[in-house]
Design a protein around this motif. Sequence first.
Motif, PDB file in Angstrom:
ATOM      1  N   ARG A 152       0.829  -1.203   0.000  1.00 15.09           N
ATOM      2  CA  ARG A 152       0.000   0.000   0.000  1.00 15.09           C
ATOM      3  C   ARG A 152       0.868   1.259   0.000  1.00 15.09           C
ATOM      4  NH1 ARG A 152      -5.475  -0.262   3.655  1.00 15.09           N
ATOM      5  NH2 ARG A 152      -6.464  -2.037   2.619  1.00 15.09           N
ATOM      6  N   VAL A 153       0.400   2.261  -0.739  1.00 16.29           N
ATOM      7  CA  VAL A 153       1.124   3.527  -0.877  1.00 16.29           C
ATOM      8  C   VAL A 153       0.271   4.648  -0.314  1.00 16.29           C
ATOM      9  CG1 VAL A 153       2.088   5.194  -2.505  1.00 16.29           C
ATOM     10  CG2 VAL A 153       2.377   2.740  -2.908  1.00 16.29           C
ATOM     11  N   GLY A 154       0.880   5.525   0.482  1.00 13.59           N
ATOM     12  CA  GLY A 154       0.152   6.651   1.041  1.00 13.59           C
ATOM     13  C   GLY A 154       1.089   7.772   1.430  1.00 13.59           C
ATOM     14  N   VAL A 155       0.510   8.931   1.761  1.00 15.12           N
ATOM     15  CA  VAL A 155       1.273  10.097   2.191  1.00 15.12           C
ATOM     16  C   VAL A 155       1.301  10.138   3.712  1.00 15.12           C
ATOM     17  CG1 VAL A 155       1.512  12.589   2.056  1.00 15.12           C
ATOM     18  CG2 VAL A 155       0.501  11.329   0.145  1.00 15.12           C
ATOM     19  N   ILE A 156       2.510  10.224   4.283  1.00 19.91           N
ATOM     20  CA  ILE A 156       2.671  10.248   5.735  1.00 19.91           C
ATOM     21  C   ILE A 156       3.584  11.401   6.114  1.00 19.91           C
ATOM     22  CG2 ILE A 156       3.402   8.957   7.780  1.00 19.91           C
ATOM     23  CD1 ILE A 156       2.949   6.399   6.315  1.00 19.91           C
ATOM     24  N   ASP A 157       3.243  12.081   7.192  1.00 16.61           N
ATOM     25  CA  ASP A 157       4.087  13.136   7.754  1.00 16.61           C
ATOM     26  C   ASP A 157       5.432  12.519   8.120  1.00 16.61           C
ATOM     27  OD1 ASP A 157       5.338  15.033   9.284  1.00 16.61           O
ATOM     28  OD2 ASP A 157       3.606  15.516  10.504  1.00 16.61           O
ATOM     29  N   ASP A 158       6.525  13.139   7.656  1.00 16.53           N
ATOM     30  CA  ASP A 158       7.861  12.582   7.899  1.00 16.53           C
ATOM     31  C   ASP A 158       8.184  12.455   9.388  1.00 16.53           C
ATOM     32  OD1 ASP A 158       8.341  12.323   5.213  1.00 16.53           O
ATOM     33  OD2 ASP A 158       9.395  14.238   5.026  1.00 16.53           O
ATOM     34  N   THR A 159       7.604  13.304  10.218  1.00 15.96           N
ATOM     35  CA  THR A 159       7.898  13.251  11.649  1.00 15.96           C
ATOM     36  C   THR A 159       7.101  12.153  12.358  1.00 15.96           C
ATOM     37  OG1 THR A 159       6.190  14.891  12.185  1.00 15.96           O
ATOM     38  CG2 THR A 159       8.402  15.711  11.676  1.00 15.96           C
ATOM     39  N   ARG A 160       6.136  11.564  11.672  1.00 13.02           N
ATOM     40  CA  ARG A 160       5.282  10.552  12.300  1.00 13.02           C
ATOM     41  C   ARG A 160       5.470   9.160  11.709  1.00 13.02           C
ATOM     42  NH1 ARG A 160      -0.061  14.417  11.930  1.00 13.02           N
ATOM     43  NH2 ARG A 160       0.659  16.024  13.383  1.00 13.02           N
ATOM     44  N   ILE A 161       6.483   9.006  10.870  1.00 12.19           N
ATOM     45  CA  ILE A 161       6.684   7.712  10.233  1.00 12.19           C
ATOM     46  C   ILE A 161       7.031   6.629  11.252  1.00 12.19           C
ATOM     47  CG2 ILE A 161       9.118   8.191   9.734  1.00 12.19           C
ATOM     48  CD1 ILE A 161       6.619   6.135   7.606  1.00 12.19           C
ATOM     49  N   ILE A 162       7.739   6.999  12.336  1.00 15.44           N
ATOM     50  CA  ILE A 162       8.068   6.009  13.372  1.00 15.44           C
ATOM     51  C   ILE A 162       6.799   5.537  14.063  1.00 15.44           C
ATOM     52  CG2 ILE A 162       9.276   5.627  15.549  1.00 15.44           C
ATOM     53  CD1 ILE A 162      11.419   7.545  14.638  1.00 15.44           C
ATOM     54  N   ASP A 163       5.879   6.461  14.370  1.00 14.58           N
ATOM     55  CA  ASP A 163       4.605   6.077  14.989  1.00 14.58           C
ATOM     56  C   ASP A 163       3.814   5.158  14.069  1.00 14.58           C
ATOM     57  OD1 ASP A 163       5.229   7.638  17.163  1.00 14.58           O
ATOM     58  OD2 ASP A 163       4.132   9.390  16.429  1.00 14.58           O
ATOM     59  N   ALA A 164       3.818   5.473  12.763  1.00 15.56           N
ATOM     60  CA  ALA A 164       3.094   4.630  11.811  1.00 15.56           C
ATOM     61  C   ALA A 164       3.703   3.240  11.728  1.00 15.56           C
ATOM     62  CB  ALA A 164       3.097   5.286  10.431  1.00 15.56           C
ATOM     63  N   THR A 165       5.032   3.165  11.814  1.00 12.57           N
ATOM     64  CA  THR A 165       5.706   1.868  11.780  1.00 12.57           C
ATOM     65  C   THR A 165       5.332   1.024  12.993  1.00 12.57           C
ATOM     66  OG1 THR A 165       7.574   2.846  10.586  1.00 12.57           O
ATOM     67  CG2 THR A 165       7.949   0.719  11.664  1.00 12.57           C
ATOM     68  N   VAL A 166       5.294   1.655  14.167  1.00 14.16           N
ATOM     69  CA  VAL A 166       4.959   0.927  15.400  1.00 14.16           C
ATOM     70  C   VAL A 166       3.503   0.489  15.394  1.00 14.16           C
ATOM     71  CG1 VAL A 166       4.754   1.128  17.898  1.00 14.16           C
ATOM     72  CG2 VAL A 166       6.749   2.080  16.735  1.00 14.16           C
ATOM     73  N   SER A 167       2.592   1.405  14.995  1.00 13.96           N
ATOM     74  CA  SER A 167       1.162   1.103  15.073  1.00 13.96           C
ATOM     75  C   SER A 167       0.723   0.045  14.068  1.00 13.96           C
ATOM     76  CB  SER A 167       0.346   2.379  14.855  1.00 13.96           C
ATOM     77  OG  SER A 167       0.573   2.905  13.557  1.00 13.96           O
TER      78      SER A 167
END
Length: 274
Positions: free
Chosen positions: A232-247
């Motif tokens: 899947r491809v999407g737009v993510i805030d660069d400062t929140r990529i770690i949170d997205a990886t964990v969640s």
Amino acid sequence: MSRCIVILPFLVFMISSVALGSLNAEPSGIEVGMRYGTGERVPGRFDGDLKQFSSTFNPLIFSSVSLNGGKSTNLYEGFVRFLLDSRSRVGFVVGRNDWQMLQLTEVTSDLYYTKLRSEIYSYHVLGMYYFTMPIFRNWEWENGLGVGFTSADWNIWGYSIGEAAPNTRYYNQRGRLRGSGLAYRVETAINRRLYEDTFFQIGLGYHHVAIDKFSGNYNGEMSSFYIRADGRVGVIDDTRIIDATVSTAQTFRRLDMNSGSWVLYFSVFQRFLD
């Protein structure tokens, strides 16, 4: 560093060729010209990745995506070439390559509809080597190859709308992303002498760009396009990529662009002999 390794031998070759050409007894000079081209992109991984676009990374929400446009290109260039001898020359090309408008539409299982329009264009500077062969009287056959740098802009605008009335929600989508990388060129052409030192050229070239990532402002945040492990491809805030990886318990990588196009081009150039 790898880009420098690729470019450096080519530049050294060009400089040394100019130096050797100056010692050659044959006539020397320069050629200055302008070019316009129109072409068709070769669909590749970049297009396939965008077809996996998702406005959410929730695995319980499914989406259907359609991608249209972005197939044709327009090329605008200016060039300067230095004659090494009667058949060989080196030079530099500066230009812009515009894509046809790209449109992406997504419909999700939670009843959200997203429509995005993309304007993508790139600037490039190429170092080129050319070899020409006389055909008949005022006709020449020319072949060239080169490599250089490119910088691409990706402008996005659109909207997302969802949920049933009276709780319908509407979101504007705005983005200005930029990426840089390498550009490659292979071309072949026929030159026709119009006047003593004025030439018309028609040719076919393959122009390829390789950009490893895009980043910039998207809806007021510094963001990038990311690809998740499930595709899947999407737009993510660069400062929140770690949170997205964990969640999501998945790894992400930035969306890259490796895209080529075949271009039919027309040029006019003037030759100035020493």
